[in-house]
Design a protein around this motif. Structure first.
Motif, PDB file in Angstrom:
ATOM      1  N   THR A 192       0.611  12.312 -23.677  1.00  0.00           N
ATOM      2  CA  THR A 192       0.024  11.332 -24.601  1.00  0.00           C
ATOM      3  C   THR A 192      -1.085  11.962 -25.427  1.00  0.00           C
ATOM      4  OG1 THR A 192       0.531   9.520 -23.098  1.00  0.00           O
ATOM      5  CG2 THR A 192      -1.138   9.104 -24.769  1.00  0.00           C
ATOM      6  N   CYS A 193      -1.987  12.675 -24.757  1.00  0.00           N
ATOM      7  CA  CYS A 193      -3.109  13.296 -25.473  1.00  0.00           C
ATOM      8  C   CYS A 193      -2.626  14.352 -26.458  1.00  0.00           C
ATOM      9  CB  CYS A 193      -4.082  13.920 -24.468  1.00  0.00           C
ATOM     10  SG  CYS A 193      -4.988  12.704 -23.482  1.00  0.00           S
ATOM     11  N   HIS A 194      -1.603  15.120 -26.060  1.00  0.00           N
ATOM     12  CA  HIS A 194      -1.063  16.103 -26.993  1.00  0.00           C
ATOM     13  C   HIS A 194      -0.465  15.396 -28.207  1.00  0.00           C
ATOM     14  CE1 HIS A 194       1.273  19.386 -28.704  1.00  0.00           C
ATOM     15  NE2 HIS A 194       0.615  20.214 -27.925  1.00  0.00           N
ATOM     16  N   GLY A 195       0.244  14.295 -27.981  1.00  0.00           N
ATOM     17  CA  GLY A 195       0.829  13.550 -29.095  1.00  0.00           C
ATOM     18  C   GLY A 195      -0.227  12.997 -30.036  1.00  0.00           C
ATOM     19  N   ILE A 196      -1.345  12.513 -29.475  1.00  0.00           N
ATOM     20  CA  ILE A 196      -2.432  11.986 -30.314  1.00  0.00           C
ATOM     21  C   ILE A 196      -3.033  13.097 -31.169  1.00  0.00           C
ATOM     22  CG2 ILE A 196      -4.764  11.009 -30.249  1.00  0.00           C
ATOM     23  CD1 ILE A 196      -3.878   9.461 -27.723  1.00  0.00           C
ATOM     24  N   ALA A 197      -3.292  14.250 -30.549  1.00  0.00           N
ATOM     25  CA  ALA A 197      -3.864  15.378 -31.296  1.00  0.00           C
ATOM     26  C   ALA A 197      -2.905  15.862 -32.376  1.00  0.00           C
ATOM     27  CB  ALA A 197      -4.205  16.517 -30.338  1.00  0.00           C
ATOM     28  N   ALA A 198      -1.602  15.954 -32.027  1.00  0.00           N
ATOM     29  CA  ALA A 198      -0.607  16.409 -33.001  1.00  0.00           C
ATOM     30  C   ALA A 198      -0.476  15.421 -34.156  1.00  0.00           C
ATOM     31  CB  ALA A 198       0.742  16.599 -32.309  1.00  0.00           C
ATOM     32  N   ALA A 199      -0.519  14.121 -33.852  1.00  0.00           N
ATOM     33  CA  ALA A 199      -0.426  13.107 -34.904  1.00  0.00           C
ATOM     34  C   ALA A 199      -1.632  13.193 -35.843  1.00  0.00           C
ATOM     35  CB  ALA A 199      -0.328  11.716 -34.283  1.00  0.00           C
ATOM     36  N   ALA A 200      -2.812  13.447 -35.282  1.00  0.00           N
ATOM     37  CA  ALA A 200      -3.994  13.639 -36.118  1.00  0.00           C
ATOM     38  C   ALA A 200      -3.797  14.831 -37.047  1.00  0.00           C
ATOM     39  CB  ALA A 200      -5.232  13.847 -35.250  1.00  0.00           C
ATOM     40  N   GLY A 201      -3.144  15.876 -36.520  1.00  0.00           N
ATOM     41  CA  GLY A 201      -2.848  17.039 -37.360  1.00  0.00           C
ATOM     42  C   GLY A 201      -1.967  16.672 -38.533  1.00  0.00           C
ATOM     43  N   LYS A 202      -0.963  15.835 -38.315  1.00  0.00           N
ATOM     44  CA  LYS A 202      -0.063  15.478 -39.405  1.00  0.00           C
ATOM     45  C   LYS A 202      -0.720  14.545 -40.418  1.00  0.00           C
ATOM     46  CE  LYS A 202       2.807  18.355 -38.516  1.00  0.00           C
ATOM     47  NZ  LYS A 202       1.682  19.186 -38.137  1.00  0.00           N
ATOM     48  N   VAL A 203      -1.699  13.758 -39.965  1.00  0.00           N
ATOM     49  CA  VAL A 203      -2.514  13.013 -40.932  1.00  0.00           C
ATOM     50  C   VAL A 203      -3.265  14.007 -41.815  1.00  0.00           C
ATOM     51  CG1 VAL A 203      -4.449  11.422 -41.213  1.00  0.00           C
ATOM     52  CG2 VAL A 203      -2.734  10.982 -39.441  1.00  0.00           C
TER      53      VAL A 203
END
Length: 538
Positions: A440-451
């Protein structure tokens, strides 16, 4: 008592020598990233061709080009899909298992790649709309691959070479980018040789033959091939022992699975697993306990990845300028559509070979020697220096006789992005969080990257336009602050990346449980109270 002495199966994974199953896991996860990179970046190689095919206006001095809104939609919709995939599959990876949806993400990528090449419509906008629809779902599959692949590789690896193994998975991106360039070179050269269209200035209509419509479709559809070969192996691989033991709480199954992988006899130790999980508590990402223990770590991972992608995906503001300045890509009206696609892919291949690929593999070689944070500091620092130099001497560097230095610094910027935060922002979130919220935390960080990628790709696409006060620049975009000022802003973003890196722990040479604090049996009074209280479920 040390964590490794508590649970035998995890201790065995941590101290196992690097062997065949590690290479097998790297190939399975890495081929997904190979396909990810191919699918994500090959669209940039054919956007000029799409403009010539679908937006040609008879009588114009220059070939057709995609309107800004259409170009933004084609690129942006994939990022939006990735954000959805990263958040959704990151959460599912912790909720139902890393392996459960590992095959589903690759299937989405296969379908998205293949169907993108079949985009249909009665009008140009209709074709672009269906292309955007299919690339959104492609993005969902690519996005889901990020948290699942990173988490699976980190949980399979030993603590000595874990960084290199995760970095090797991510380094397959560089090979995927290069493969996209090679496929575009081969396909465009083949069609160019077969149909030999004239330059646009000689015959605007004939410069883009009807068969050119097959070129971009073939290029996009080829991306499904490596994903197809990966699917079977993803379905067959066992669930990670850390998920099975620490999240699913099936100690016996974790021991059985890893006994086969490691080829040693391991006991399940269910009583120890229950004790560890009871001491840990099932706190969620949205709990006060998580905020105290890992809130700053998540902020550091999220902010670092966001800043990095703002910078990384905005580097295309220099790309067209450089390619034309060094004559790698001549003026559009002097070439046919197929020759332009060939020239663009050749220029991209040179950058990939000289800067992108070496950066990835330098990270693989040194990450377990100097550490994750040192490489991230180095990357952000060097990108700051290089962008400041280019910005300060921009008007000199674009003059004849000095352009080669612009190319060199542009290439080194890519090198230090990849031998730096572009790799480490992927690696660190897979190591520093507890098993039950790791994906979950990796997904949140990765999603922030795509923003950040959306901000970098589109915000700076507009910002970098000439600051001439006119309503619209020749490219079709409104006037902005110019390339030079944009580079100063990007240098400042890199400085922020250095500051946010300070919030992250260094996991080199430590077990995942030691880094996350998950192995501790001492819980303070406040944590114990929170364990008994209700928190928002994951």
């Amino acid at each position: 008592m040390a964590w490794e002495q508590q649970l035998q199966v995890l201790h065995a994974l941590d101290v196992a020598r690097t062997q065949t199953y590690h290479a097998w896991a790297v190939v399975i996860a890495g081929m997904g990233f190979f396909a990810d990179a191919y699918d994500l970046f090959c669209i940039t190689l054919v956007t000029k061709l799409l403009g010539r095919i679908y937006y040609h206006v008879p009588g114009r001095a220059d070939p057709g080009r995609l309107p800004p809104r259409v170009e933004a939609a084609i690129n942006g919709v994939t990022f939006c899909g990735m954000i959805v995939g990263q958040l959704l599959f990151g959460w599912l990876g912790d909720k139902v298992g890393r392996k459960k949806f590992y095959g589903k993400t690759i299937m989405l990528m296969i379908m998205g790649s293949f169907l993108s090449g079949l985009s249909f419509g009665n009008t140009a906008d209709g074709v672009m709309a269906t292309l955007c629809f299919f690339r959104f779902w492609l993005g969902v599959g690519i996005g889901g691959d990020y948290p699942l692949s990173a988490t699976i590789m980190s949980e399979y690896a030993n603590k000595t070479t874990r960084g290199s193994l995760i970095a090797a998975v991510f380094a397959m991106e560089g090979l995927g980018v290069l493969a996209g360039c090679i496929v575009t070179l081969v396909v465009s050269a083949t069609f160019q040789a077969r149909f030999n269209p004239p330059a646009y200035e000689e015959d605007p209509g004939a410069s883009t033959p009807p068969q050119a419509d097959y070129v971009w479709r073939i290029i996009l559809m080829v991306g499904a091939i490596p994903a197809v070969f990966t699917y079977r192996w993803r379905v067959m691989m066992p669930e990670t022992a850390r998920y099975t033991a620490l999240v699913a709480r099936d100690a016996e199954k974790a021991a059985r699975d890893m006994s086969k992988v490691l080829r040693v006899d391991l006991s399940g130790e269910p009583d120890k697993v229950e004790s560890i999980v009871r001491d840990r508590g099932d706190y969620s990402v949205f709990s006060g306990r998580f905020a105290r223990r890992h809130g700053l770590h998540l902020l550091g991972a999220v902010a670092s990845w966001f800043v990095l992608d703002v910078v990384f995906y905005s580097q295309n503001i220099l790309q067209e300028e450089i390619f034309s300045e060094v004559r790698w890509v001549p003026e559009a009206h002097t070439m046919s559509s197929l020759e332009e696609a060939y020239r663009i892919s050749r220029a991209q291949a040179i950058i990939a070979l000289c800067g992108t690929l070496p950066g990835y593999w330098f990270t693989v070689a040194f990450i377990d020697v100097v550490g994750r944070k040192a490489i991230q500091f180095l990357g952000f620092g060097m990108m700051t220096v290089l962008m400041l130099v280019v910005a300060a001497f921009y008007h000199i560097l674009i003059q004849p006789g000095h352009r080669i230095w612009l190319v060199v610094m542009y290439t080194f910027t890519f090198f230090f992005a990849n031998f730096g935060p572009n790799s480490t922002t992927f690696i660190l979130p897979a190591e520093i969080f507890p098993a039950h919220v790791r994906s979950t935390c990796h997904g949140i960080a990765a999603a922030a990257g795509k923003v950040g990628a959306i901000v970098g790709s589109f915000g700076f696409m507009y910002a970098a336009q000439r600051a001439d006060g006119s309503q619209e620049t020749p490219s079709g975009y409104p006037s902005g602050i110019g390339v030079r000022a944009s580079l100063f802003v990007l240098a400042a973003c890199n400085v922020l990346g250095i500051l946010f890196t300070c919030l992250l722990p260094e996991p080199m040479g430590r077990s995942l449980e030691e880094v996350s604090g998950e192995g501790s049996q001492t819980i303070n009074r406040e944590d114990a109270d929170l364990t008994d209280s209700k928190v928002l479920p994951l």
